[in-house]
Design a protein around this motif. Structure first.
Motif, short mmCIF file in Angstrom:
data_model
loop_
_atom_site.label_atom_id
_atom_site.label_comp_id
_atom_site.label_asym_id
_atom_site.label_seq_id
_atom_site.Cartn_x
_atom_site.Cartn_y
_atom_site.Cartn_z
N GLN A 191 63.20 35.72 40.88
CA GLN A 191 62.09 34.78 41.02
C GLN A 191 60.77 35.53 40.88
OE1 GLN A 191 62.68 31.62 41.17
NE2 GLN A 191 60.66 30.76 41.56
N VAL A 192 59.87 34.96 40.13
CA VAL A 192 58.56 35.56 39.92
C VAL A 192 57.51 34.66 40.54
CG1 VAL A 192 56.89 36.34 38.22
CG2 VAL A 192 59.34 36.60 37.76
N GLN A 193 56.71 35.22 41.40
CA GLN A 193 55.58 34.47 41.95
C GLN A 193 54.29 34.97 41.33
OE1 GLN A 193 56.02 34.85 46.25
NE2 GLN A 193 57.06 32.88 46.30
N LEU A 194 53.46 34.03 40.95
CA LEU A 194 52.20 34.35 40.30
C LEU A 194 51.04 33.78 41.13
CD1 LEU A 194 53.24 33.35 36.67
CD2 LEU A 194 53.25 35.64 37.66
N VAL A 195 50.06 34.62 41.36
CA VAL A 195 48.91 34.18 42.16
C VAL A 195 47.63 34.49 41.40
CG1 VAL A 195 47.67 34.41 44.33
CG2 VAL A 195 50.16 34.57 44.31
N GLU A 196 46.90 33.43 41.07
CA GLU A 196 45.64 33.60 40.35
C GLU A 196 44.48 33.73 41.32
OE1 GLU A 196 48.14 30.54 37.98
OE2 GLU A 196 47.65 30.98 40.06
N SER A 197 43.44 34.38 40.84
CA SER A 197 42.21 34.50 41.62
C SER A 197 41.06 34.72 40.65
CB SER A 197 42.30 35.66 42.61
OG SER A 197 42.50 36.88 41.94
N GLY A 198 39.84 34.63 41.18
CA GLY A 198 38.67 34.93 40.38
C GLY A 198 37.89 33.72 39.90
N GLY A 199 38.41 32.53 40.15
CA GLY A 199 37.69 31.33 39.76
C GLY A 199 36.50 31.09 40.67
N GLY A 200 35.72 30.09 40.30
CA GLY A 200 34.57 29.75 41.12
C GLY A 200 33.56 28.93 40.34
N LEU A 201 32.39 28.81 40.92
CA LEU A 201 31.29 28.07 40.31
C LEU A 201 30.35 29.07 39.64
CD1 LEU A 201 29.62 25.47 39.91
CD2 LEU A 201 28.58 25.93 42.13
N VAL A 202 30.07 28.84 38.37
CA VAL A 202 29.23 29.76 37.62
C VAL A 202 28.32 28.95 36.70
CG1 VAL A 202 30.95 30.04 35.80
CG2 VAL A 202 29.27 31.83 36.18
N GLN A 203 27.17 29.50 36.43
CA GLN A 203 26.24 28.84 35.52
C GLN A 203 26.63 29.07 34.07
OE1 GLN A 203 22.24 30.17 36.55
NE2 GLN A 203 21.96 28.35 37.83
N ALA A 204 26.29 28.12 33.24
CA ALA A 204 26.55 28.26 31.81
C ALA A 204 25.92 29.55 31.30
CB ALA A 204 26.01 27.06 31.06
N GLY A 205 26.66 30.24 30.45
CA GLY A 205 26.21 31.52 29.93
C GLY A 205 26.72 32.71 30.71
N GLY A 206 27.25 32.45 31.88
CA GLY A 206 27.76 33.53 32.70
C GLY A 206 29.16 33.95 32.30
N SER A 207 29.73 34.85 33.08
CA SER A 207 31.06 35.40 32.80
C SER A 207 31.92 35.37 34.05
CB SER A 207 30.96 36.85 32.29
OG SER A 207 30.23 36.93 31.11
N LEU A 208 33.20 35.34 33.83
CA LEU A 208 34.17 35.43 34.92
C LEU A 208 35.34 36.27 34.44
CD1 LEU A 208 34.58 31.83 36.41
CD2 LEU A 208 33.67 33.83 37.60
N ARG A 209 35.97 36.95 35.39
CA ARG A 209 37.25 37.58 35.10
C ARG A 209 38.29 37.02 36.06
NH1 ARG A 209 39.37 43.85 35.28
NH2 ARG A 209 39.25 43.48 37.53
N LEU A 210 39.25 36.34 35.49
CA LEU A 210 40.34 35.79 36.27
C LEU A 210 41.47 36.81 36.33
CD1 LEU A 210 40.46 32.18 34.77
CD2 LEU A 210 38.98 33.09 36.58
#
Length: 124
Positions: free
Chosen positions: A1-20
């Protein structure tokens, strides 16, 4: 069994960057191809990017538009999705998925394991 947990999301302004990030709880992470999908409100889940288990080959969906970069760190059991120049239309729940020793495909049914997702909201 593989469990996957995402993180790094959020509220950001247009033009910005995120790393998930998506961390997998499996010893043989390097044997899994990984994919990122997203689902906007009222829309179907769509393929964003994939990375192969064996040679790190990457593949992007049309929505990536050259602004998305998928990468992996097998030592950390983690796959990343870098998103630059964010747009309001990138607002969605982003989920990672895994499949054992297969080419990372664009279809949902190609993957065996899914994370719960991380919400990305881009304000204009």
């Amino acid at each position: 069994q593989v469990q996957l947990v995402e993180s790094g999301g959020g509220l950001v302004q247009a033009g910005g960057s995120l790393r998930l990030s998506c961390e997998a709880s499996v010893r043989t992470f390097s044997s899994y191809s990984m994919g990122w999908f997203r689902q906007a409100p009222g829309e179907e889940r769509e393929f964003v990017a994939g990375i192969a288990w064996n040679d790190g080959w990457t593949y992007y969906g049309s929505s990536a538009e050259g602004r998305f970069t998928i990468s992996r760190d097998n030592g950390k059991n983690t796959v990343y999705l870098q998103i630059n120049s964010l747009k309001p239309e990138d607002t969605a729940v982003y989920s990672c998925a895994a499949v054992y020793r297969e080419v990372p495909r664009t279809t949902l049914t190609s993957y065996n394991y899914w994370g719960q997702g991380t919400q990305v909201i881009v304000s204009s």
